[in-house]
Design an enzyme around this catalytic site. Structure first.
Site, PDB file in Angstrom:
ATOM      1  N   ASP A 243      58.828 -24.922 -21.855  1.00 48.94           N
ATOM      2  CA  ASP A 243      57.441 -24.512 -21.682  1.00 48.94           C
ATOM      3  C   ASP A 243      56.598 -25.365 -22.632  1.00 48.94           C
ATOM      4  O   ASP A 243      57.124 -25.963 -23.577  1.00 48.94           O
ATOM      5  CB  ASP A 243      57.256 -23.014 -21.957  1.00 48.94           C
ATOM      6  CG  ASP A 243      55.974 -22.492 -21.296  1.00 48.94           C
ATOM      7  OD1 ASP A 243      55.101 -23.318 -20.940  1.00 48.94           O
ATOM      8  OD2 ASP A 243      55.835 -21.266 -21.143  1.00 48.94           O
TER       9      ASP A 243
HETATM   10  C1  BGC Z   1      52.660 -21.583 -19.633  1.00 49.14           C
HETATM   11  C2  BGC Z   1      53.451 -22.151 -18.458  1.00 49.14           C
HETATM   12  C3  BGC Z   1      52.692 -23.301 -17.861  1.00 49.14           C
HETATM   13  C4  BGC Z   1      52.468 -24.341 -18.936  1.00 49.14           C
HETATM   14  C5  BGC Z   1      51.708 -25.555 -18.445  1.00 49.14           C
HETATM   15  C6  BGC Z   1      52.277 -22.644 -20.629  1.00 49.14           C
HETATM   16  O1  BGC Z   1      51.404 -22.158 -21.600  1.00 49.14           O
HETATM   17  O2  BGC Z   1      53.416 -20.587 -20.269  1.00 49.14           O
HETATM   18  O3  BGC Z   1      53.667 -21.166 -17.497  1.00 49.14           O
HETATM   19  O4  BGC Z   1      53.380 -23.826 -16.769  1.00 49.14           O
HETATM   20  O5  BGC Z   1      51.697 -23.757 -19.997  1.00 49.14           O
HETATM   21  O6  BGC Z   1      50.397 -25.244 -18.158  1.00 49.14           O
END
Ligand code: BGC
Length: 822
Positions: A243
């Protein structure tokens, strides 16, 4: 176009040869394992390896071309905003999920996106989860099957899906540092099951690891989660993507099976990997394996540009999905559907400014957005008046309420649009209550008094308490219904579409009844999953706690009868008949319950389901496969899945609390009935207020400490600066907290500030595109801990050293300097 200081490479660049790791230097392989910009993987132009473009997300494409962020703040290209997972889950329709996936994939491909970051399939442990709107269900079977549908649809368009967040990512509060402490049986049966289904049924080409730790280990570097379970047991051979900012120790990640850290952690990460190989701390083979995973993702990406999608067709699908996702919860005296020309008063701010998606990284810039006021003239209803009725932020407003009452007075029916406002739920922010704003409830009561024929239509990414239910003659929950939600809901209200949504999560009577009441979200370092298996209906059904609307519940404008259940250990067969006046769709639900003694288990668990569309009077016989998956448990004694031999009951019906059909089956099993030495509460479901000793017995080890460390470490959240030794750090905290509170008071949570407060110090190094390395972060933490002078000196030294090292590594990568790559 500049993203975080680097030029964004085109994603449609020249064709990628199938490059193998043999032709790459160690540094090149290491460099592939960390992102190049917020959205791109690193390219290796010398080898014809292009960058991949990654974009959110779960219910629409969020491709940012200008300023880039992972929180849905800056603008993105327009895309269709489909209903969110919390809505779609109510369809229990895997085929529809696949169609949505295909539509998402087609749009992603048309925008040059190679990896779509979704779907989200974490289990809804508590209805307070701030991101529940992005997730499907409290039940792993339902969540896994629907997610598998999305993945098949997305990948059929040549775009890699990236189901997320693996795993046990149940709360938003301090999501980047929280340690989910959970026993292995619960982990396997509840929190990993859905991922197991999506991986084995749909073969996603990538998967996103979660921010949190699981039993003391960061998910992105957990050899158990990534190696033993994901790769060895489920056979996953794709890329594990962290993530955004979720990678802790890149070397540990590479060894454990974590492929790619995102966003751009900079070349420090590559150097760390190279140094670790040189020092023998990780095997060269691990780096090769991870690099090969990235290369495979590149090789499998689309090479030809995809055709444009038709936004009108996509919008029409979004509307169809919204209608099929809506759940009719109450319909006294058949108030719905409304006949053409019914004179309706439309009340509620949500009718003019819909709540149609959630905040955060999933936020889509919709191609268009329909409100009820926009589309009601085409519904056949006659709108007599509109009144906003209440202020969205809950501030009492007697004048607005009085207007609503006037509007309702003269109409045949009042359509009252209520819901959760933007600040009630968001990525980065758990809900604090399940109640609607009192101001909304007051409007309902006042309106219902003058016009009892009041229909409440709810918007929100989760469930709400319904103590006001008696004031509504009908109730429809639309969840977050996407850009075409208004039309879809009017289709349901007017009977153009016969509602067939069934709740994918329980509506409890009160928050206090939920299994994690009082403890969710966890405030300390650890989040203890003391309730074990008793999540959602598994708890309510076992402990005998009454609910407002049970899991699986949903009404229709027709009626269905279920009959003729026959069952074996392999399958259940049920006949469904449409006994009412109109065509409709039913979801037959099959649960299992063990009769013989054995290990503790919830009273019933969902074992399968089937959706059937039937004309009036028509019958269909459906067969729901059962098999080991329906009866198994994670057997702590053997460390394996086992099925206890004995008598089981197979139950079928309309929802978890209405299962009139029952058949006993003898299951041959893999083991004799087990005995276990656990506190009685895990048998009866009495899992509220579990004492330490009982949880420790379930866990099979002593409880880890939940206290924050002193002095602070790189893995403590920035919010821990509240108690830091350095006055400067305490001031920094106060500034952040003040900005958070100001935004909250304005009714628009500042996701950036929330992210910063929840973020550990080390993420500064992972999210600044190489500007800050791990040593610089160590210096910053020293300052925070009150060692100002030595901290500043260390920070400056490390910063400069890192800058020099970055230049050198960049030259080496470009092939014009010797060094680590040999
Ligand atoms: C989120 C993810 C997301 C990623 C990219 C993170 O803060 O938890 O679900 O895909 O950001 O935007």
């Amino acid at each position: 176009m500049r993203l975080h200081g680097e030029d964004a490479a085109t994603t449609s660049g020249g064709a990628t040869q199938d490059v193998t790791t043999e032709s790459l230097t160690l540094l090149e392989k290491a460099a592939l394992l960390t992102g190049k910009t917020v959205w791109e993987t690193r390219d290796l132009p010398r080898h014809g390896v292009r960058s991949l473009w990654l974009a959110d997300g779960p219910h629409g494409v969020r491709k940012q071309l200008g300023a880039a962020d992972h929180l849905g703040i800056a603008a993105s290209q327009p895309a269709t905003c489909f209903p969110t997972a919390a809505a779609v889950a109510n369809t229990w329709d895997v085929t529809l999920a696949e169609r949505i996936g295909a539509a998402l994939g087609a749009e992603a491909a048309a925008q040059g996106v190679d990896v779509l970051l979704g779907p989200g399939l974490n289990i809804k442990r508590s209805p307070l989860g701030g991101r529940n709107f992005e997730y499907f269900s409290e039940d792993p079977l339902l969540a896994g099957r629907l997610a598998a549908g999305y993945v098949r649809g997305i990948q059929a368009q040549g775009v890699a899906a990236c189901p997320k967040h693996y795993a046990v990512n149940s709360q938003e509060l301090r999501r980047m540092v929280s340690d989910s402490v959970v026993d292995e049986r619960t982990l396997r049966e509840i929190y990993l099951s859905a991922f197991g289904i999506v991986v084995t049924e749909a073969r996603p080409r990538s998967i996103m690891s979660s921010y949190n730790l699981v039993n003391g280990v960061y998910a992105h570097e957990d050899p158990f989660l990534l190696g033993t379970v994901l790769r060895e047991e489920w056979g996953f051979d794709g890329a594990v993507i962290s993530d955004w900012g979720g990678s802790n120790d890149v070397v540990a990640a590479v060894a454990a099976g974590g492929t790619l850290e995102m966003p751009a952690a900079g070349l420090d990460s590559a150097r760390q990997i190279v140094d670790a190989v040189r020092a023998g701390r990780i095997a060269q083979a691990d780096v090769d394996a991870r690099a090969a995973e990235v290369l495979r993702l590149v090789a499998d990406a689309r090479r030809a540009p995809a055709p444009e999608v038709d936004p009108l067709e996509q919008h029409a699908l979004a509307r169809e999905v919204a209608a099929r996702s809506a759940v009719l919860l109450k319909n006294d005296d058949g108030l719905l559907p409304l006949a053409p020309a019914t004179r309706v008063a439309v009340v509620g701010d949500f009718a003019r400014a819909p709540r149609y998606q959630g905040a955060g990284s999933s936020a889509v810039n919709p191609t268009r957005l329909d409100s009820v006021l926009d589309v009601i003239s085409r519904s056949g209803l006659e709108m007599t008046a509109f009144a906003a009725g209440f202020r969205r932020d809950g501030t009492p407003d007697a004048a607005l309420r009085a207007e609503a009452v006037e509007a309702a007075r003269g109409a045949d029916v009042t359509l009252l649009f209520l819901g959760l406002d933007e600040i009630a739920e968001s990525e980065g922010l758990d809900r604090s209550t399940l109640a609607l704003h009192a101001a909304q409830v007051e409007v309902l009561r006042a309106v219902a008094e003058v016009n009892p024929r009041t229909v409440v239509v709810l918007a929100g990414g989760g469930v709400v308490e319904v103590p006001w239910l008696a004031s509504a003659q009908a109730l429809v929950h639309g969840f977050l219904a996407g850009q075409a939600g208004a039309g879809g809901l009017l289709d349901v209200l007017t009977g153009v579409v016969n509602p067939s949504g069934h709740l994918a999560e329980t509506v409890p009577v009160t928050l206090a009844d939920t299994p994690t009441a009082g403890t969710f979200p966890a405030q300390g370092r650890t989040a203890e999953y003391r309730e074990g298996l008793y999540v959602g209906y598994r708890y309510y059904a076992t402990a005998g706690v009454p609910v407002a609307f049970p899991f699986g519940y949903g009404l229709s404008y027709t009626t269905f009868a279920h009959s003729g259940l026959t069952a074996t250990a392999d399958a259940a067969t049920v006949t469904v008949t449409n006994t009412g006046p109109v065509a409709g769709a039913d979801v037959v639900q099959v649960y299992v319950s063990r009769v013989s003694p054995g290990v503790h288990r919830p009273a019933r668990t969902l074992a399968g389901f089937a959706r059937v569309e039937l004309e009036p009077g028509e019958s269909a016989t459906v067969t729901v496969p059962l098999g080991d998956a329906a009866f198994r448990h994670w057997d702590v004694a053997t460390g394996a899945w086992q099925v206890e031999r004995g008598t089981w009951r197979v139950l079928a019906g309309a929802h978890v609390d209405d299962l009139p059909l029952s058949a006993e089956v003898e299951v041959p099993g893999t083991v004799p009935p087990r005995t276990e030495d656990l506190p009685e509460r895990y048998r009866t479901g009495d899992i509220r207020d579990v004492p330490d000793a009982d949880f420790s017995a379930l866990l099979g080890r002593p409880l880890p400490s939940s206290a924050w460390s002193r002095p602070l470490t790189v893995n403590d959240p920035l919010s821990a600066m509240a108690g830091a030794r350095s006055p400067l750090a305490r001031l920094a905290y106060r500034v952040l907290a003040w900005r958070r509170d100001v935004a909250d008071r304005r009714g628009k949570p500042d996701l950036n500030i929330l992210f910063l407060l929840n973020m550990p110090f080390r993420a500064i190094g992972k999210m600044t595109n190489g500007m800050v390395d791990a040593a610089t972060v160590d210096g910053i933490v020293r300052i925070v801990n009150g060692r100002f002078l030595s901290g500043v000196a260390a920070t400056v030294r490390a910063f400069l050293r890192n800058r020099r090292a970055n230049r050198r590594t960049a030259r080496e990568l470009a092939g014009d300097a010797p060094g680590r790559s040999a």
